[in-house]
Each structure stands twice: as structure tokens, then as C-alpha cells.
Design a protein around this motif. Structure first.
Motif, mmCIF file in Angstrom:
data_model
loop_
_atom_site.group_PDB
_atom_site.id
_atom_site.type_symbol
_atom_site.label_atom_id
_atom_site.label_comp_id
_atom_site.label_asym_id
_atom_site.label_seq_id
_atom_site.Cartn_x
_atom_site.Cartn_y
_atom_site.Cartn_z
ATOM 1 N N LEU A 79 -61.876 -51.374 18.826
ATOM 2 C CA LEU A 79 -62.720 -51.884 19.909
ATOM 3 C C LEU A 79 -62.936 -50.887 21.032
ATOM 4 O O LEU A 79 -63.676 -51.161 21.968
ATOM 5 C CB LEU A 79 -62.114 -53.173 20.476
ATOM 6 C CG LEU A 79 -62.018 -54.313 19.478
ATOM 7 C CD1 LEU A 79 -61.304 -55.497 20.113
ATOM 8 C CD2 LEU A 79 -63.387 -54.723 18.972
ATOM 9 N N GLU A 80 -62.302 -49.738 20.959
ATOM 10 C CA GLU A 80 -62.482 -48.724 21.994
ATOM 11 C C GLU A 80 -63.809 -48.004 21.796
ATOM 12 O O GLU A 80 -64.319 -47.914 20.684
ATOM 13 C CB GLU A 80 -61.330 -47.722 21.942
ATOM 14 C CG GLU A 80 -59.998 -48.350 22.316
ATOM 15 C CD GLU A 80 -58.825 -47.411 22.112
ATOM 16 O OE1 GLU A 80 -59.048 -46.240 21.743
ATOM 17 O OE2 GLU A 80 -57.699 -47.868 22.301
ATOM 18 N N ALA A 81 -64.358 -47.502 22.874
ATOM 19 C CA ALA A 81 -65.637 -46.788 22.796
ATOM 20 C C ALA A 81 -65.477 -45.525 21.964
ATOM 21 O O ALA A 81 -64.536 -44.766 22.141
ATOM 22 C CB ALA A 81 -66.130 -46.437 24.198
ATOM 23 N N ASN A 82 -66.383 -45.346 21.035
ATOM 24 C CA ASN A 82 -66.394 -44.163 20.174
ATOM 25 C C ASN A 82 -67.793 -43.559 20.189
ATOM 26 O O ASN A 82 -68.689 -44.067 19.532
ATOM 27 C CB ASN A 82 -66.040 -44.551 18.729
ATOM 28 C CG ASN A 82 -64.634 -45.035 18.603
ATOM 29 O OD1 ASN A 82 -63.710 -44.259 18.731
ATOM 30 N ND2 ASN A 82 -64.455 -46.325 18.358
ATOM 31 N N ARG A 83 -67.949 -42.511 20.989
ATOM 32 C CA ARG A 83 -69.257 -41.847 21.076
ATOM 33 C C ARG A 83 -70.366 -42.838 21.360
ATOM 34 O O ARG A 83 -70.238 -43.695 22.216
ATOM 35 C CB ARG A 83 -69.525 -41.052 19.806
ATOM 36 C CG ARG A 83 -68.521 -39.950 19.565
ATOM 37 C CD ARG A 83 -68.885 -39.237 18.320
ATOM 38 N NE ARG A 83 -67.956 -38.151 18.075
ATOM 39 C CZ ARG A 83 -68.193 -37.206 17.222
ATOM 40 N NH1 ARG A 83 -69.308 -37.196 16.544
ATOM 41 N NH2 ARG A 83 -67.323 -36.251 17.037
ATOM 42 N N TRP A 85 -71.361 -45.181 19.303
ATOM 43 C CA TRP A 85 -71.060 -46.471 18.677
ATOM 44 C C TRP A 85 -69.878 -47.097 19.387
ATOM 45 O O TRP A 85 -68.736 -46.771 19.133
ATOM 46 C CB TRP A 85 -70.716 -46.282 17.193
ATOM 47 C CG TRP A 85 -71.778 -46.807 16.300
ATOM 48 C CD1 TRP A 85 -72.698 -46.073 15.614
ATOM 49 C CD2 TRP A 85 -72.056 -48.172 16.010
ATOM 50 N NE1 TRP A 85 -73.522 -46.895 14.917
ATOM 51 C CE2 TRP A 85 -73.153 -48.198 15.131
ATOM 52 C CE3 TRP A 85 -71.489 -49.374 16.400
ATOM 53 C CZ2 TRP A 85 -73.692 -49.372 14.640
ATOM 54 C CZ3 TRP A 85 -72.026 -50.543 15.910
ATOM 55 C CH2 TRP A 85 -73.110 -50.530 15.036
ATOM 56 N N ASP A 86 -70.147 -48.031 20.280
ATOM 57 C CA ASP A 86 -69.105 -48.759 20.991
ATOM 58 C C ASP A 86 -69.004 -50.146 20.351
ATOM 59 O O ASP A 86 -69.729 -51.076 20.721
ATOM 60 C CB ASP A 86 -69.442 -48.857 22.478
ATOM 61 C CG ASP A 86 -68.330 -49.474 23.297
ATOM 62 O OD1 ASP A 86 -67.445 -50.139 22.718
ATOM 63 O OD2 ASP A 86 -68.354 -49.313 24.532
ATOM 64 N N ILE A 87 -68.124 -50.274 19.374
ATOM 65 C CA ILE A 87 -67.997 -51.519 18.622
ATOM 66 C C ILE A 87 -67.613 -52.668 19.555
ATOM 67 O O ILE A 87 -68.157 -53.766 19.454
ATOM 68 C CB ILE A 87 -66.995 -51.365 17.462
ATOM 69 C CG1 ILE A 87 -67.598 -50.425 16.419
ATOM 70 C CG2 ILE A 87 -66.646 -52.720 16.850
ATOM 71 C CD1 ILE A 87 -66.683 -50.087 15.269
ATOM 72 N N GLY A 88 -66.694 -52.412 20.487
ATOM 73 C CA GLY A 88 -66.292 -53.452 21.426
ATOM 74 C C GLY A 88 -67.459 -53.983 22.221
ATOM 75 O O GLY A 88 -67.625 -55.190 22.395
ATOM 76 N N ILE A 92 -68.992 -57.805 22.161
ATOM 77 C CA ILE A 92 -69.170 -58.585 23.387
ATOM 78 C C ILE A 92 -70.618 -59.064 23.510
ATOM 79 O O ILE A 92 -70.875 -60.220 23.859
ATOM 80 C CB ILE A 92 -68.753 -57.762 24.625
ATOM 81 C CG1 ILE A 92 -67.244 -57.543 24.626
ATOM 82 C CG2 ILE A 92 -69.208 -58.448 25.910
ATOM 83 C CD1 ILE A 92 -66.771 -56.481 25.601
ATOM 84 N N ASN A 93 -71.572 -58.192 23.209
ATOM 85 C CA ASN A 93 -72.986 -58.581 23.276
ATOM 86 C C ASN A 93 -73.287 -59.744 22.333
ATOM 87 O O ASN A 93 -73.983 -60.688 22.706
ATOM 88 C CB ASN A 93 -73.893 -57.394 22.948
ATOM 89 C CG ASN A 93 -73.910 -56.355 24.047
ATOM 90 O OD1 ASN A 93 -73.545 -56.623 25.191
ATOM 91 N ND2 ASN A 93 -74.325 -55.149 23.706
#
Length: 133
Positions: A79-83, A85-88, A92-93
């Protein structure tokens, strides 16, 4: 890697940690334009969001009208921000579209420490309540 060897690798040790270790590679591939990697990430977001929505509904966190505020604690490396692609953020969206009262929280301490602090605070409130009587 053939389809058969990929299946053997996946099911040899189906722990989440082992599968999650692939995330950086999938993100790099998605950013490079790999359609399969992008589809994997999109499906992962939808699956995770659906799981959270089921828990929110089952526990009634959203209230009867679905608009009550509730905390959504975001923990875990996936869930951490990765470049880009921020899966978290994407999760949330998805959840916020259905439950606008979602209030994401990204803890500043490890979950075990947070649980210990919460227990300590509850204990202190109980002790203060006992001393008031």
C-alpha cells in the motif's frame, strides 16, 4: 518462464510476502507499458478494495446510509507509494466512491507499536475512571 513452471513457483510457497516481493518488478513493467502488468495492478486494486468494502459493510462502519466517517488504516508494503503506481491511493479512491466517509490513516509507527499504545491508552482511561469513584 513457462505457464507450468510459473504455477509451480506460485504454489510451492503461497505466502503473501513471497508474492508481494514481485510488486516492484510488476510496477516497473507497467510503467514501461506492459499491458499485462498494468492489468495485474488494476485487478489487484479492485480485489483489495472489494475486500475492504466487504469488511466495512459487514461491520457497519459506514452507518446505515453509507456516509458515516470511519478510519481506514493503511499498512503494508503493497500500500505504500511506488513511483507513479500508488496502489494505496487507488484503493482509497475505489473505496471512497462507495463510502465517502472513508478517512485514510497512514500510521507513523509499526502496527504492533500502535496496538500497544492503544492498549496503554485504554488501560490509563480505565485506571483514571477507577480513581474518580
Amino acid at each position: 518462464m513457462s505457464s507450468n513452471s510459473a504455477q509451480r513457483w506460485t504454489y510451492a510457497d503461497p505466502s503473501w510476502a513471497r508474492i508481494a516481493e514481485l510488486l516492484p518488478t510488476v510496477i516497473i513493467s507497467a510503467e514501461a507499458g506492459d499491458e499485462v502488468a498494468n492489468e495485474i495492478l488494476h485487478e489487484s486494486v479492485l480485489e483489495l478494495a472489494d475486500s475492504v468494502k466487504a469488511v466495512v459493510q459487514r461491520l457497519g462502519l459506514c452507518g446505515e446510509d453509507g456516509n458515516d466517517h470511519f478510519p481506514l488504516v493503511m499498512v503494508g508494503g503493497v500500500l505504500e507509494a511506488n513511483r507513479r503506481w500508488d496502489i494505496g491511493k487507488e484503493v482509497i479512491n475505489c473505496i471512497s466512491k462507495v463510502y465517502p466517509g472513508t478517512r485514510p490513516i497512514r500510521p507513523k509507527v509499526e502496527p504492533a507499536i500502535g496496538a500497544a499504545l492503544l492498549a496503554w491508552n485504554c488501560l490509563m482511561r480505565e485506571l483514571q475512571g477507577d480513581s474518580d469513584t
